[in-house]
Every structure is written in C-alpha cells, then in structure tokens.
Write a protein that holds these residues in place. Structure first.
Motif, mmCIF file in Angstrom:
data_model
loop_
_atom_site.group_PDB
_atom_site.id
_atom_site.type_symbol
_atom_site.label_atom_id
_atom_site.label_comp_id
_atom_site.label_asym_id
_atom_site.label_seq_id
_atom_site.Cartn_x
_atom_site.Cartn_y
_atom_site.Cartn_z
ATOM 1 N N THR A 71 -7.909 -4.500 -7.134
ATOM 2 C CA THR A 71 -8.855 -5.616 -7.179
ATOM 3 C C THR A 71 -10.095 -5.235 -7.952
ATOM 4 O O THR A 71 -10.516 -5.947 -8.875
ATOM 5 C CB THR A 71 -9.294 -6.002 -5.758
ATOM 6 O OG1 THR A 71 -8.267 -5.666 -4.865
ATOM 7 C CG2 THR A 71 -9.632 -7.444 -5.674
ATOM 8 N N LEU A 78 -2.133 -0.102 0.618
ATOM 9 C CA LEU A 78 -3.393 -0.817 0.819
ATOM 10 C C LEU A 78 -4.484 -0.237 -0.075
ATOM 11 O O LEU A 78 -5.239 -0.972 -0.716
ATOM 12 C CB LEU A 78 -3.803 -0.744 2.290
ATOM 13 C CG LEU A 78 -5.023 -1.584 2.622
ATOM 14 C CD1 LEU A 78 -4.705 -3.050 2.424
ATOM 15 C CD2 LEU A 78 -5.500 -1.341 4.032
ATOM 16 N N VAL A 133 -2.445 -6.921 -5.195
ATOM 17 C CA VAL A 133 -3.237 -6.954 -3.967
ATOM 18 C C VAL A 133 -2.355 -7.339 -2.784
ATOM 19 O O VAL A 133 -2.370 -6.680 -1.735
ATOM 20 C CB VAL A 133 -4.396 -7.953 -4.126
ATOM 21 C CG1 VAL A 133 -5.084 -8.148 -2.802
ATOM 22 C CG2 VAL A 133 -5.353 -7.462 -5.157
ATOM 23 N N GLY A 140 -3.914 -1.417 -3.463
ATOM 24 C CA GLY A 140 -4.300 -2.813 -3.637
ATOM 25 C C GLY A 140 -5.801 -2.981 -3.789
ATOM 26 O O GLY A 140 -6.271 -3.735 -4.649
ATOM 27 N N VAL A 141 -6.572 -2.252 -2.951
ATOM 28 C CA VAL A 141 -8.029 -2.362 -3.036
ATOM 29 C C VAL A 141 -8.519 -1.864 -4.394
ATOM 30 O O VAL A 141 -9.370 -2.483 -5.043
ATOM 31 C CB VAL A 141 -8.683 -1.564 -1.883
ATOM 32 C CG1 VAL A 141 -10.175 -1.474 -2.083
ATOM 33 C CG2 VAL A 141 -8.384 -2.222 -0.568
#
Lengths: 355, 178
Positions: A154, A147, A135, A150-151
C-alpha cells in the motif's frame, strides 16, 4: 452499429489480448534466461529448443496442482484477490497502440484495444486498482508475512504512483504544446512523435523530456513491485510476501499479472517516450504494415530488458530508503521538472513575459 | 447505445452502488466495509461514464478508489482493527437520530422523484455535444482555469493549509506526550 464494426472491435480486443499472452509467455522464459546469463548459469534448457517451452510447462503444472486453502483465510477476499490482480493488468494494455492502423475495405482498424480520449487517466486508474489485489491477498491470508507484504505494498504504490503521474503530466503538456487535440489519448501521443529533427534524430519525447523519462522508469519499476523495489515479496525477509499462502492456479494468476504488468508498463514507457510504433517503413506493403509493430516490440523489449538487468544487478532497498527515494527525491524531482518544462513550453508558445 | 441498454446499465449499477453502501454500514469487519465503499465508488464511476462524463469517472477512480480508500485500508491493517471490538457508542441515542434523519432524506428524495414529474432523458438519445464526448478534460479545464480560477486557487490553498495543519497537530501531540 453494423456487425462489421462490432466484429472489428472484437477483433481489436482479441488481437491485443493474444499478443499480451504470447509476449508474457516469452517474457517469463526470457527473464530466467537473461538473469541466468548474467549470473553465469545456464537457465532453463530442457523444454523445447533453448528451454523456450519452459513457461508452458510451468503453466500446465500450476494449472493441475491443488490450490490449497489454509484454514484461517477470509475466504471471500482470498478467492477474489487473484482476479483483482489479473483484470487491471490486462485492461492497462488495452490502451496501448501497438501498430500502425490499417484498412480492411472501408473500415479502419487501429491496432489498439480501445482508444479512449482519457487513455492516460484510465491507465493511472487501473494501475492504482492493481494494489488492491496485493493488499487484500496479504490481509485475507490470515498470516503474518503476507500482511506485512500487503502493508508495504500500500505505502509503496501510493508513493510511487504520484511520481509516475507527475512524469506523465509533463509528457501530456509537451504533447499538447505540439498542437495535439487530445493529449491524453495514447494514439495522439504517438502521432505527435512522428517525424524527425533535421532528418536524423526522431521526434521522440525522450529528448525534450529526459528527466520525466528517468522518473517514470524508476516509478514503473516500483509500481510493478520488481527488484530492487520488491519489498512486497522479499523472500529473505517475509517468505513470499503477499502470495505466501497461495498455491496452484491462484498463485499462477498473481505471477501472470506481474509479468503482464511488466510488459504493459514497458509498452507505456515506449509509447510515451520512445515514439511508440513510429519508425521507418519500407519494402512491400505486407512488410511495411508489419514493421510498426516490430518497432514497437523492439522499443518495448529494450525497456523490458532494462527491468531484467536492474533485477540482476541491484540489491534490494531498505524500507526507509524506499520511502525517502520516493518522497524526497523522485516527487520533488518530478515537480521541479514539471515546472521547468511548463515554463519552457510557455516561453515557446507565448514568448517572454516582458516582451 | 440504445436507451434500453442505458437503462439496464443504470439499474444494475444503481443496485450495485446501494448494495455497496449497505455493506459499508452493515459489515462486521472494517475491511469488508472498505470493499463495499470500493464497489459503490466504482458503480458511481460507471454512472458517470453513462452520462458521458468520462473524466469525472476516471478522476473518481484515481482519487477516491486509488488513493483515499487505499489509505483507509492501510490504516485499518496497520492499527489492526481486525474484528469489531469497540462498539459502544459515545453519544447516547446517536443511532436513533441518524435513522430518523436518513429516513427523512429518503422520504423527501423519493417523494420528489415520484411526484415531481421528471423525464427520463437517456444520454444516448439526447443531442450529442461533440465537445462533451471527445474532450471532457478540455470542457472541465477551460472554465476551471478561466472563469473559476480564483475559487480553484482558494480550494488548493485550503487543502494545503489542511495538510500542513494535520502535520502540525500530529507533531504537537507527540511532543506534549514526551
């Protein structure tokens, strides 16, 4: 604490660490070779016999390459993320017993980094820490594709951790029902799987807990972000995912963490379901002392091979398929299995409620 | 572990926890606030281990650091509250009120620890209860599922109701907007 005891603790940790590094070097090469075979290619064959030194060569190359720092990164988090990936990866394997304990003089040396009585909880905690690396790397890169990676990471980690934890709970309950005092410690889980049924079938947890094994296997593939669950770094969609902006040694650390995670998650699966280092020992004392470690490695490599096989076979899932598999199939399946297995254990221990 | 080492770890972790808490409030960037919270949660987990409450420490890391904080980060990154854009306050004078309240709490707590003659009893020198060192899970689970089972079930029900309520609210709002 005498200095001998301290030396033994240090020895245990260092041996576990070295083993992990060695198998990781071999695993990177093995994956390339196995996947190459499955795709009718040759794979690495230049460095050393059968290209076995390829990983060492790659590691050296990455070590001497420049680590480019893009202009728009959040520097603190950008530099921290690779370390956050590596540390939990190594700590997880510290919990895994990888051989039968032996004695030096009056001291007993367990071949395990540390035997915590909350070992499984520690593993869960560390594997949930591993997501921070992805993340933060994705966010701090200051770029679109990382990004998105990373999202995705999660959501994926939260979803599949639940299924993994539920599968573990079933094993813990089963181990406790066998009369183990400390069903959360991996050493006692291995101990509880000693012996055989009728002299033929080993008392591994995979036989009474087969549904938990399947759920656990799927969940660890997703936890380690491997194909077909590698949406975090899907090359065709988002370049390299969270590590797009990393290069040189910083990238190498993410790479190392991924392969360490594959091995330690496979080792945990082998420990929980395939009896860990249990196996027949024979021959002279030296051979008999080494055999449990070999059994452990064989069992672990069966699962590692499964990882590679799945990667070479299955296409990547779509994001909504990933989520629906996690929440609508795996977690309900794990919950139902947990209830079935708990009722069965209760039946065995206390008899039928109407009797 | 000698009492000296224990005191050293306590001081280090207490400082880390306070530093993390200050970061949560002061950081300009919400992601750094979340990281400060992570630091605080970790330091407090180490303090739990120091008190031989291993299970509480592990659960703290799994639940708070592993799940709750990951969700925070997820929301921060998804909504993209990247830089501090919305800093005007809805309630007038809320900072003053909070500052006074927090100051009062610090004064009372500090005064209590200073004047009420507490003894430092390091866990290392205290008599060790083997139940609590080797099986905190059992030590927590047994009273939870025997003496306090009603309270436990009630809490579980409350959480389920809260989750169902959150889903119901989210759907209700979406329908009224259409």
């Amino acid at each position: 604490m005498t200095w001998e005891e301290i030396a033994i603790v240090v020895l245990r940790v260092v041996m576990t660490f070295v083993l992990l590094l060695l198998v990781t070097v071999i695993n990177v090469w093995a994956e390339r070779k196995i996947v190459a075979d499955m795709q009718s290619r040759i794979g690495p064959n230049r460095a050393g016999p059968w290209g076995i030194l390829q990983t060492v060569a790659d590691g050296l190359k990455l070590f001497f390459k420049e680590s480019v720092t893009p202009r728009k990164v959040e520097l603190g988090m950008y530099l921290l993320a690779p370390f956050l990936a590596v540390i939990p990866a190594f700590l997880i394997f510290m919990m895994v017993p990888w051989g039968a304990p032996f004695t030096i003089g009056e001291y007993e040396v367990a071949l395990q980094g540390a035997d915590l009585h909350i070992g499984l909880l520690f593993i869960l905690a560390m594997s949930s820490m591993a997501v921070y690396a992805v993340v933060l790397a994705g966010w701090s890169s200051g770029s679109k594709y990382p990004l998105i990676g990373g999202v995705r990471a999660t959501a994926q980690a939260i979803s599949y951790e639940a299924a993994m934890g539920l599968a573990m709970v079933a094993v813990v309950l089963w181990t406790a029902s066998l009369g183990s005092e400390n069903a959360l410690s991996l050493a006692s889980i291995v101990e509880a799987q000693q012996g055989t049924w009728g002299g033929i079938i080993p008392r591994w947890n995979i036989f009474p807990q087969v549904a938990a094994f399947v759920v656990f296997l799927i969940a660890i593939v997703a936890e380690t972000n491997r194909a077909p669950f590698d949406l975090v770094e899907a090359e065709q969609e988002i370049v390299g995912g969270f590590h797009t902006e990393y290069s040189g040694m910083r990238f190498a650390m993410f790479f190392l963490a991924e392969y360490v995670n594959i091995f330690s998650m496979s080792a945990i699966a082998a420990t929980l379901f395939l009896g860990g280092w249990n196996g027949p020992t024979f021959g002279p004392p030296i051979v008999a002392a080494v055999l449990p470690t070999i059994w452990f490695l064989i069992k672990t490599y069966v699962i590692v091979f499964l990882f590679f096989w799945i990667r070479a076979t299955l296409p990547r899932l779509r994001y909504d398929q990933l989520m629906s598999l996690g929440w609508k199939r795996l977690i309900p399946a794990a919950l139902v299995w947990l209830i079935v297995s708990t009722v069965a254990i209760g039946f065995r221990q206390f008899g039928a409620p109407w009797s | 572990m000698t009492p000296m080492v224990e005191a050293l770890i306590f001081i280090l972790m207490a400082i880390a926890a306070i530093a993390g808490a200050v970061t949560v409030v002061m950081a300009r960037n919400p992601v750094y606030s979340a990281m400060g919270l992570l630091g605080t949660l970790f330091s407090v987990a180490v303090l739990y281990v120091l008190q031989l409450a291993h299970m509480v420490a592990a659960v703290q890391v799994i639940v708070y650091a592993g799940a709750v904080l990951t969700l925070f980060l997820f929301v921060i990154m998804l909504i993209g509250v990247d830089k501090s854009e919305d800093r005007d306050e809805k309630l007038p004078g809320q900072r003053l009120v909070i500052a006074v309240l927090a100051g009062a709490v610090v004064l009372i707590a500090g005064g209590l620890t200073f004047f009420a003659d507490f003894d430092w009893v390091p866990a290392a020198s205290a008599p060790i209860n083997p139940d609590l060192t080797n099986g905190t899970v059992q030590a927590v689970a047994e009273p939870l599922f025997t003496d306090w089972v009603l309270a436990f079930e009630a809490t579980a029900l409350l959480l389920t109701i809260a989750a169902a309520g959150a889903i119901a609210l989210a759907h209700y709002r979406r329908r009224s907007q259409e």
